[in-house]
Design an enzyme around this catalytic site. Structure first.
Site, mmCIF file in Angstrom:
data_model
loop_
_atom_site.group_PDB
_atom_site.id
_atom_site.type_symbol
_atom_site.label_atom_id
_atom_site.label_comp_id
_atom_site.label_asym_id
_atom_site.label_seq_id
_atom_site.Cartn_x
_atom_site.Cartn_y
_atom_site.Cartn_z
ATOM 1 N N ARG A 110 0.786 -1.249 0.042
ATOM 2 C CA ARG A 110 0.038 0.013 0.155
ATOM 3 C C ARG A 110 0.998 1.193 0.117
ATOM 4 O O ARG A 110 1.726 1.199 0.805
ATOM 5 C CB ARG A 110 -0.972 0.058 1.203
ATOM 6 C CG ARG A 110 -1.757 1.284 1.483
ATOM 7 C CD ARG A 110 -2.736 1.136 2.336
ATOM 8 N NE ARG A 110 -3.952 0.499 1.786
ATOM 9 C CZ ARG A 110 -5.002 0.365 2.233
ATOM 10 N NH1 ARG A 110 -5.501 1.192 3.350
ATOM 11 N NH2 ARG A 110 -6.140 -0.214 1.914
ATOM 12 N N HIS A 137 -7.102 0.839 -6.790
ATOM 13 C CA HIS A 137 -7.483 0.062 -5.668
ATOM 14 C C HIS A 137 -8.110 -1.282 -6.234
ATOM 15 O O HIS A 137 -9.252 -1.542 -5.939
ATOM 16 C CB HIS A 137 -8.289 0.625 -4.587
ATOM 17 C CG HIS A 137 -8.364 0.005 -3.228
ATOM 18 N ND1 HIS A 137 -7.449 -1.155 -2.695
ATOM 19 C CD2 HIS A 137 -8.965 0.286 -2.102
ATOM 20 C CE1 HIS A 137 -7.770 -1.405 -1.714
ATOM 21 N NE2 HIS A 137 -8.818 -0.615 -1.173
ATOM 22 N N GLN A 140 -10.159 -3.918 -4.132
ATOM 23 C CA GLN A 140 -11.486 -3.287 -3.833
ATOM 24 C C GLN A 140 -12.436 -3.495 -4.861
ATOM 25 O O GLN A 140 -13.770 -4.131 -4.664
ATOM 26 C CB GLN A 140 -11.475 -1.804 -3.426
ATOM 27 C CG GLN A 140 -12.630 -1.066 -2.943
ATOM 28 C CD GLN A 140 -13.437 -1.626 -1.417
ATOM 29 O OE1 GLN A 140 -12.530 -1.966 -0.511
ATOM 30 N NE2 GLN A 140 -14.480 -2.135 -1.405
ATOM 31 N N ASP A 233 -17.143 7.374 -1.687
ATOM 32 C CA ASP A 233 -16.008 7.262 -1.086
ATOM 33 C C ASP A 233 -15.499 8.420 -0.108
ATOM 34 O O ASP A 233 -16.110 9.614 -0.526
ATOM 35 C CB ASP A 233 -14.727 6.801 -1.857
ATOM 36 C CG ASP A 233 -13.457 6.374 -1.149
ATOM 37 O OD1 ASP A 233 -13.413 6.222 0.157
ATOM 38 O OD2 ASP A 233 -12.369 6.260 -1.938
ATOM 39 N N CYS A 273 -16.486 1.788 0.111
ATOM 40 C CA CYS A 273 -15.358 0.879 0.320
ATOM 41 C C CYS A 273 -15.116 0.888 1.927
ATOM 42 O O CYS A 273 -14.450 0.020 2.227
ATOM 43 C CB CYS A 273 -14.163 1.303 -0.546
ATOM 44 S SG CYS A 273 -13.809 3.072 -0.307
ATOM 45 N N ARG A 301 -14.047 -8.824 0.570
ATOM 46 C CA ARG A 301 -12.554 -8.602 0.267
ATOM 47 C C ARG A 301 -11.863 -9.834 0.791
ATOM 48 O O ARG A 301 -10.844 -10.087 0.224
ATOM 49 C CB ARG A 301 -12.306 -7.436 1.277
ATOM 50 C CG ARG A 301 -12.698 -6.056 1.217
ATOM 51 C CD ARG A 301 -12.277 -5.367 -0.322
ATOM 52 N NE ARG A 301 -10.880 -5.563 -0.458
ATOM 53 C CZ ARG A 301 -10.131 -4.630 0.084
ATOM 54 N NH1 ARG A 301 -10.567 -3.490 0.489
ATOM 55 N NH2 ARG A 301 -8.753 -4.848 -0.115
#
Ligand code: CP
Ligand code: NVA
Length: 314
Positions: A110, A137, A140, A233, A273, A301
């Site tokens: 990340r 991402h 996701q 988001d 998310c 996930r």
């Protein structure tokens, strides 16, 4: 479950994957989920291999889902933030990754700058998995597509309105997966937050093939009308804290409220998310309503992380 024939490689963005490969990842995710619910959580598919996680930013879902997925596939897991590695003292990414390639079987990272992942991918000899960058991402987006598939019963012909920061990592990855799968993705927010030209160019070919469409509008009512999914988001993504004040001011008209869900229509589900900022991009009422599927998204996930690791590394 057949895991054969999938090319071992990096996952920096789903732009590098075909529609067929994405569908395969989603099918394997569904199988992983079915096995999980039939009581088979642990599979020895990747027994003895090691996954390393390097996270420059905090994470709950991505870190824990990847760790649990890896452990349930029989892997060992090492977690580190860069400050505990020599990276934190300035050792170059390209040196670090060449060394790690000799110890571990994959790295999930990340990062603040997507270019750091590209450098890892260039110099590393093991698969590099994007666990979120400023640009994309992908893990996701896979969980989101699985959730939509389960709830809507289909993977294509989906109308999704992304409300808010349409150039954030999550929105951009939804644009990519939507372009592969033939969705109508509507980016609803101030023009300044629309996706950049390069991304729109990058998905043109996929849109032509899939029959998908990207619409960008500042008109909230027009943007969410009759969609299957309203997605949002945070307005201030990690790494953008210095712009917090102006972002909150400029995006404040685009809060997803019950009124917005009403305009979207009775069929529209609400997705996020997470983590969410209640009272900013979404109201508490919407997040906690029966239209909200955010906990299913978060659960998925895990199943998608398992599928990704199994397909990329086995
Ligand atoms: N959605 C998501 O990636 O959450 P985390 O930041 O908790 O990993
Ligand atoms: N866009 C958000 C996503 C968090 C999972 C961020 O980058 O902070």
């Amino acid at each position: 479950m057949s895991l054969r024939g999938f090319k071992r490689r990096h996952l920096l963005t789903l732009l590098d994957y075909s529609r067929e490969e994405i569908i395969r990842m989603l099918e394997v995710s569904r199988e992983m989920k079915m096995l999980y619910y039939s009581g088979v959580r642990c599979l020895d598919i990747l027994k003895g291999r090691t996954l390393m996680l390097i996270f420059e930013k905090p994470s709950t879902r991505t870190r824990v889902s990847l760790e649990v997925a890896a452990l349930e596939l029989g892997m060992n897991v090492i977690y580190s933030n860069p400050s505990e590695l020599q990276l934190g003292r300035g050792e170059p990414v390209k040196d670090t990754i060449r060394v790690l390639s000799r110890y571990v079987d994959a790295v999930a990272a990340r990062v603040f700058r997507h270019e750091s992942l590209e450098e890892m991918a260039k110099y590393g000899t093991i698969p590099i998995i994007n666990a979120l960058s400023d640009k994309y991402h992908p893990l996701q987006a896979l969980a989101d597509a699985l959730t939509i598939w389960e709830i809507k019963g289909k993977l294509s012909d989906i109308k999704l309105a992304f409300v808010g920061d349409g150039n954030c990592n999550v929105a951009r990855s939804l644009i990519v997966i939507g372009s592969k799968l033939g969705w109508e993705v509507r980016i609803v927010g101030p023009r300044r937050y629309w996706p950049d030209e390069k991304l729109l160019r990058d998905v043109q070919e996929d849109l032509k093939k899939s029959g998908g469409n990207i619409i960008m509008t500042e008109d909230l009512e027009y943007g969410v009308k009759n969609v299957d999914v309203v997605y949002t988001d945070v307005w201030v993504s990690m790494g953008f804290e210095s712009e917090a004040e102006e972002r909150i001011r400029e995006l404040s008209k685009y809060q997803v409220s019950m009124e917005v869900m009403k305009i979207a229509g009775d069929n529209a589900i609400f997705m996020h998310c997470l983590p969410a900022k209640r009272g900013q991009e979404v109201t508490e009422e919407v997040l906690e309503s029966s239209r909200s599927v955010v906990w299913d998204q978060a659960e998925n996930r895990l199943h998608t992380a398992k599928a990704v690791l199994a397909l990329l590394l086995s």
